[in-house]
Design a protein around this motif. Structure first.
Motif, PDB file in Angstrom:
ATOM      1  N   GLY A  18       0.815  -1.205   0.000  1.00 24.36           N
ATOM      2  CA  GLY A  18       0.000   0.000   0.000  1.00 24.36           C
ATOM      3  C   GLY A  18       0.848   1.254   0.000  1.00 24.36           C
ATOM      4  O   GLY A  18       0.566   2.226  -0.731  1.00 24.36           O
ATOM      5  N   ALA A  63       2.405   1.758  -3.455  1.00 24.69           N
ATOM      6  CA  ALA A  63       1.450   2.290  -4.422  1.00 24.69           C
ATOM      7  C   ALA A  63       1.279   3.797  -4.246  1.00 24.69           C
ATOM      8  O   ALA A  63       1.263   4.566  -5.221  1.00 24.69           O
ATOM      9  CB  ALA A  63       0.109   1.581  -4.255  1.00 24.69           C
ATOM     10  N   LEU A  97      -3.749   5.659 -10.380  1.00 24.22           N
ATOM     11  CA  LEU A  97      -4.019   5.022  -9.099  1.00 24.22           C
ATOM     12  C   LEU A  97      -4.612   3.633  -9.276  1.00 24.22           C
ATOM     13  O   LEU A  97      -4.270   2.691  -8.542  1.00 24.22           O
ATOM     14  CB  LEU A  97      -4.965   5.898  -8.272  1.00 24.22           C
ATOM     15  N   ALA A 151      -2.817   0.383  -7.996  1.00 19.23           N
ATOM     16  CA  ALA A 151      -3.578  -0.438  -7.056  1.00 19.23           C
ATOM     17  C   ALA A 151      -3.714  -1.868  -7.558  1.00 19.23           C
ATOM     18  O   ALA A 151      -3.628  -2.826  -6.773  1.00 19.23           O
ATOM     19  CB  ALA A 151      -4.962   0.174  -6.819  1.00 19.23           C
ATOM     20  N   ALA A 164      -0.473  -3.587  -6.937  1.00 17.88           N
ATOM     21  CA  ALA A 164      -0.326  -3.861  -5.508  1.00 17.88           C
ATOM     22  C   ALA A 164      -1.186  -5.052  -5.089  1.00 17.88           C
ATOM     23  O   ALA A 164      -0.753  -5.909  -4.319  1.00 17.88           O
ATOM     24  CB  ALA A 164      -0.702  -2.621  -4.695  1.00 17.88           C
ATOM     25  N   ILE A 165      -2.398  -5.105  -5.611  1.00 19.22           N
ATOM     26  CA  ILE A 165      -3.277  -6.244  -5.290  1.00 19.22           C
ATOM     27  C   ILE A 165      -2.680  -7.544  -5.812  1.00 19.22           C
ATOM     28  O   ILE A 165      -2.720  -8.580  -5.139  1.00 19.22           O
ATOM     29  CB  ILE A 165      -4.678  -5.998  -5.883  1.00 19.22           C
TER      30      ILE A 165
END
Length: 216
Positions: free
Chosen positions: A24, A27, A47, A51, A54-55
């Motif tokens: 998190g 990101a 973003l 994101a 990151a996921i």
């Protein structure tokens, strides 16, 4: 070793949590760095992309942790099976005396947890050994333990001596019910069986104690 496996699993669980938090932060940091360099990029698109990455990173970490947990669980089960086999009587499969008594002491640590203890002594084992040989006596002991397991499923069963066995039942303190089950065991043992080609009826002497109301 079992404790080490648990600590290893807990350590990797903390690593996973840290990695999720780090993803998190990564990101957010990447978004702050790229927006001034590429002003034409739409912030929401950037973003969303970051994101998504990151996921994906978190999913991969979670999958890796799941694989680690499965491997550790399999190793734990194998280790417990090896220990269980090492502490069992080779003839009957019941727990050995030392392991049984140690496990029984562990059960009696908590005074709020009732434990019933039964001791079973097979009658006339020496007579059977002298009349038909020790192989016949061994078959009788095996049959006794098999019957114990049928009558007391899930109980801790240990061989204390040649013809002496202990049974520990966790959560059982109803003496009349226990006596009825013990009587059922004696009836089951009295059923005729064939050992070395001869019909034999077994019998046993039993004692009962209930913790914490009795002293074992």
């Amino acid at each position: 070793r079992v404790g080490s496996l648990e600590r290893t699993r807990d350590s990797y669980r903390r690593v996973l949590i840290g990695a999720v938090c780090l993803a998190g932060l990564q990101a957010a940091a990447i978004a702050l760095l790229l927006l001034p360099i590429f002003p034409s990029l739409q912030p929401q698109d950037l973003l969303l992309t970051i994101a998504g990455l990151a996921i994906l990173q978190v999913v991969l970490l979670r999958w890796g942790f799941g694989q680690l947990r499965l491997n550790l669980d399999a190793l734990d089960a194998e280790h417990r099976a090896l220990l269980d086999g090492a502490y069992r009587d080779a003839l009957t499969g019941a727990h050995g005396r030392a392991h049984f008594l140690r496990a029984l002491r562990d059960l009696l640590v908590d005074p709020k947890r009732p434990v019933a203890y039964l001791q079973v002594d097979m009658d006339n084992l020496k007579v059977l050994n002298d009349a038909s040989g020790h192989a016949a006596g061994d078959q009788a002991l095996v049959h006794l333990v098999q019957t114990l397991r049928l009558v007391f499923p899930g109980a801790l069963i240990g061989r204390l001596g040649g013809d002496e066995f202990g049974i520990a039942l966790v959560g059982s303190d109803n003496r009349p019910a226990l006596l009825r089950v013990a009587q059922h065991l004696l009836v089951a043992l009295a059923q005729p069986i064939f050992i070395d080609g001869r019909q034999v009826r077994l019998s046993a002497t039993m004692g009962l104690a209930v913790w914490p109301s009795d002293a074992i």
